[in-house]
Write a protein that holds these residues in place. Structure first.
Motif, mmCIF file in Angstrom:
data_model
loop_
_atom_site.group_PDB
_atom_site.id
_atom_site.type_symbol
_atom_site.label_atom_id
_atom_site.label_comp_id
_atom_site.label_asym_id
_atom_site.label_seq_id
_atom_site.Cartn_x
_atom_site.Cartn_y
_atom_site.Cartn_z
ATOM 1 N N ARG A 192 0.832 -1.201 0.000
ATOM 2 C CA ARG A 192 0.000 0.000 0.000
ATOM 3 C C ARG A 192 0.869 1.255 0.000
ATOM 4 N N LEU A 193 1.935 1.258 0.801
ATOM 5 C CA LEU A 193 2.844 2.409 0.812
ATOM 6 C C LEU A 193 3.491 2.619 -0.553
ATOM 7 N N PHE A 194 3.927 1.533 -1.174
ATOM 8 C CA PHE A 194 4.541 1.636 -2.490
ATOM 9 C C PHE A 194 3.557 2.204 -3.504
ATOM 10 N N LEU A 195 2.329 1.698 -3.506
ATOM 11 C CA LEU A 195 1.330 2.161 -4.463
ATOM 12 C C LEU A 195 1.002 3.638 -4.261
ATOM 13 N N ILE A 196 0.834 4.061 -3.012
ATOM 14 C CA ILE A 196 0.523 5.459 -2.734
ATOM 15 C C ILE A 196 1.665 6.363 -3.170
ATOM 16 N N ARG A 197 2.885 5.982 -2.834
ATOM 17 C CA ARG A 197 4.032 6.817 -3.217
ATOM 18 C C ARG A 197 4.240 6.841 -4.717
ATOM 19 N N PHE A 198 4.009 5.716 -5.389
ATOM 20 C CA PHE A 198 4.133 5.673 -6.841
ATOM 21 C C PHE A 198 3.139 6.632 -7.495
ATOM 22 N N VAL A 199 1.897 6.612 -7.040
ATOM 23 C CA VAL A 199 0.873 7.486 -7.605
ATOM 24 C C VAL A 199 1.214 8.953 -7.338
ATOM 25 N N LEU A 200 1.706 9.257 -6.130
ATOM 26 C CA LEU A 200 2.066 10.639 -5.813
ATOM 27 C C LEU A 200 3.253 11.124 -6.646
ATOM 28 N N PHE A 201 4.275 10.281 -6.812
ATOM 29 C CA PHE A 201 5.414 10.666 -7.648
ATOM 30 C C PHE A 201 4.998 10.831 -9.105
ATOM 31 N N LEU A 202 4.126 9.960 -9.591
ATOM 32 C CA LEU A 202 3.639 10.074 -10.962
ATOM 33 C C LEU A 202 2.883 11.385 -11.154
ATOM 34 N N VAL B 241 2.668 16.919 -13.276
ATOM 35 C CA VAL B 241 2.460 18.356 -13.091
ATOM 36 C C VAL B 241 3.687 19.136 -13.553
ATOM 37 N N ILE B 242 4.876 18.674 -13.184
ATOM 38 C CA ILE B 242 6.111 19.367 -13.592
ATOM 39 C C ILE B 242 6.256 19.362 -15.113
ATOM 40 N N LEU C 174 3.634 23.470 -21.154
ATOM 41 C CA LEU C 174 2.803 24.650 -21.357
ATOM 42 C C LEU C 174 3.655 25.896 -21.554
ATOM 43 N N LEU C 175 4.764 26.002 -20.823
ATOM 44 C CA LEU C 175 5.663 27.134 -21.039
ATOM 45 C C LEU C 175 6.252 27.115 -22.444
ATOM 46 N N ASN C 176 6.534 25.919 -22.939
ATOM 47 C CA ASN C 176 7.131 25.777 -24.262
ATOM 48 C C ASN C 176 6.125 26.079 -25.380
ATOM 49 N N ASN C 177 4.858 25.714 -25.176
ATOM 50 C CA ASN C 177 3.871 25.818 -26.249
ATOM 51 C C ASN C 177 2.789 26.861 -25.994
ATOM 52 N N SER C 178 2.965 27.728 -25.022
ATOM 53 C CA SER C 178 1.901 28.679 -24.689
ATOM 54 C C SER C 178 1.634 29.662 -25.823
ATOM 55 N N ALA C 179 2.636 30.036 -26.561
ATOM 56 C CA ALA C 179 2.430 30.973 -27.673
ATOM 57 C C ALA C 179 1.559 30.339 -28.758
#
Length: 66
Positions: free
Chosen positions: A14-24, A29-30, A36-41
């Motif tokens: 369960r810890l592995f699954l939760i951390r995997f989803v959070l890292f993903l 997001v990053i 979006l910065l690259n293609n905003s124009a």
């Protein structure tokens, strides 16, 4: 029912699954912000494009980034 090792394995899984989803989610997001910065124009180039165009671009691009 599980025994001590079964409970431990379920806990670690369960810890592995939760951390995997959070890292993903974090990396999505990053990468989404960098994309979006690259293609905003290009996203805002058509006449009448605004915040809704950016939201639509983000929603359509997220599965490709994931």
């Amino acid at each position: 029912m599980f025994g001590a090792t079964g409970v431990f394995i379920a806990y670690v899984g369960r810890l592995f699954l939760i951390r995997f989803v959070l890292f993903l989610a974090f990396f999505i997001v990053i990468l989404q912000m960098l994309d979006l910065l690259n293609n905003s124009a290009e996203v805002l180039a058509p006449a009448g494009a605004g915040g809704d165009s950016i939201v639509k671009y983000i929603l359509l691009r997220t599965p490709q980034i994931a």
